[in-house]
Enzyme design. Structure first.
Site, PDB file in Angstrom:
ATOM      1  N   ASN A  44      14.584  69.514 -46.566  1.00 40.60           N
ATOM      2  CA  ASN A  44      15.323  70.080 -45.439  1.00 40.60           C
ATOM      3  C   ASN A  44      16.244  69.021 -44.842  1.00 40.60           C
ATOM      4  O   ASN A  44      15.907  67.835 -44.770  1.00 40.60           O
ATOM      5  CB  ASN A  44      14.399  70.695 -44.383  1.00 40.60           C
ATOM      6  N   GLU A  46      18.441  68.572 -41.468  1.00 38.58           N
ATOM      7  CA  GLU A  46      18.707  69.111 -40.138  1.00 38.58           C
ATOM      8  C   GLU A  46      20.046  68.621 -39.599  1.00 38.58           C
ATOM      9  O   GLU A  46      20.699  67.761 -40.194  1.00 38.58           O
ATOM     10  CB  GLU A  46      17.543  68.732 -39.204  1.00 38.58           C
ATOM     11  N   ASN A  47      20.429  69.223 -38.463  1.00 37.69           N
ATOM     12  CA  ASN A  47      21.734  68.918 -37.875  1.00 37.69           C
ATOM     13  C   ASN A  47      21.639  69.033 -36.357  1.00 37.69           C
ATOM     14  O   ASN A  47      20.869  69.863 -35.851  1.00 37.69           O
ATOM     15  CB  ASN A  47      22.772  69.911 -38.430  1.00 37.69           C
ATOM     16  N   ALA A  48      22.439  68.217 -35.673  1.00 36.90           N
ATOM     17  CA  ALA A  48      22.458  68.265 -34.208  1.00 36.90           C
ATOM     18  C   ALA A  48      22.824  69.651 -33.700  1.00 36.90           C
ATOM     19  O   ALA A  48      22.396  70.059 -32.616  1.00 36.90           O
ATOM     20  CB  ALA A  48      23.430  67.225 -33.661  1.00 36.90           C
ATOM     21  N   TYR A  50      21.634  72.717 -34.228  1.00 35.73           N
ATOM     22  CA  TYR A  50      20.378  73.120 -34.875  1.00 35.73           C
ATOM     23  C   TYR A  50      20.462  74.220 -35.928  1.00 35.73           C
ATOM     24  O   TYR A  50      19.888  74.098 -36.997  1.00 35.73           O
ATOM     25  CB  TYR A  50      19.339  73.540 -33.820  1.00 35.73           C
ATOM     26  N   GLU A  57      14.120  74.720 -49.651  1.00 35.68           N
ATOM     27  CA  GLU A  57      14.166  75.695 -50.752  1.00 35.68           C
ATOM     28  C   GLU A  57      15.608  76.033 -51.118  1.00 35.68           C
ATOM     29  O   GLU A  57      15.962  76.161 -52.290  1.00 35.68           O
ATOM     30  CB  GLU A  57      13.431  76.982 -50.354  1.00 35.68           C
ATOM     31  N   CYS A  86      10.734  80.452 -45.073  1.00 39.25           N
ATOM     32  CA  CYS A  86      11.325  81.333 -44.069  1.00 39.25           C
ATOM     33  C   CYS A  86      11.967  82.542 -44.744  1.00 39.25           C
ATOM     34  O   CYS A  86      12.161  82.576 -45.965  1.00 39.25           O
ATOM     35  CB  CYS A  86      12.349  80.573 -43.224  1.00 39.25           C
ATOM     36  N   CYS A  89      15.175  81.889 -46.845  1.00 35.84           N
ATOM     37  CA  CYS A  89      14.910  81.302 -48.167  1.00 35.84           C
ATOM     38  C   CYS A  89      14.322  82.349 -49.114  1.00 35.84           C
ATOM     39  O   CYS A  89      14.683  82.398 -50.295  1.00 35.84           O
ATOM     40  CB  CYS A  89      13.980  80.105 -48.038  1.00 35.84           C
TER      41      CYS A  89
END
Ligand code: THU
Length: 135
Positions: A44, A46-48, A50, A57, A86, A89
């Protein structure tokens, strides 16, 4: 457990070490095996902002598809607690492989689920669900 399953879980475990998770601190690793035996790892990222985060996956899937793969046999997903994929995915994997074998495991190799994607996404919407719009 057979060797190929053990290897797949190992690859997912390794991939989780690259997880970029400054916000959730929840590492996920995935390893997707194509029919020709090639395995694609993903973590995974992530990013600021969100919601733009991408799951492990889908990273594995888009890596594989972008390399020309379309047929898949199995995916191993490793999370701290054996968490399930999730909905997004599940849907993206279903496009290519409704009968994909899904193995959920913890980093110590404990398998918490070993089943089929269509059981995780009953009556899923796939390519065959679209009517022919072009005569
Ligand atoms: N995550 C995945 O990588 N796969 C899933 O199927 C569930 C959630 C990630 C997204 C986010 O980086 C973190 O787990 C917490 O939601």
């Amino acid at each position: 457990m057979d060797d190929s399953t053990r290897t797949l879980i190992g690859t997912a475990t390794d991939a989780a070490r690259n997880a970029y998770i400054p916000y959730s601190h929840y590492p996920v690793g995935a390893a997707l095996r194509a029919k020709d035996g090639t395995v694609y790892g993903g973590c995974n990222v992530e990013n600021a902002a969100y919601p733009t985060t991408i799951c492990a996956e889908r990273v594995a899937l888009v890596k594989a598809v972008s390399e020309g793969q379309r047929v898949f046999e199995a995916i191993a997903i490793v999370t701290p607690n054996g968490g399930a994929p999730c909905g997004t995915c599940r849907q993206m994997l279903y496009e290519f492989a409704p009968n994909l074998r899904v193995i959920l495991a913890k980093p110590d190799g404990t398998v918490v689920y070993d089943g089929v994607l269509s059981d995780l996404l009953p009556r899923g919407f796939g390519p065959e669900s679209l009517p022919d719009v072009i005569p």
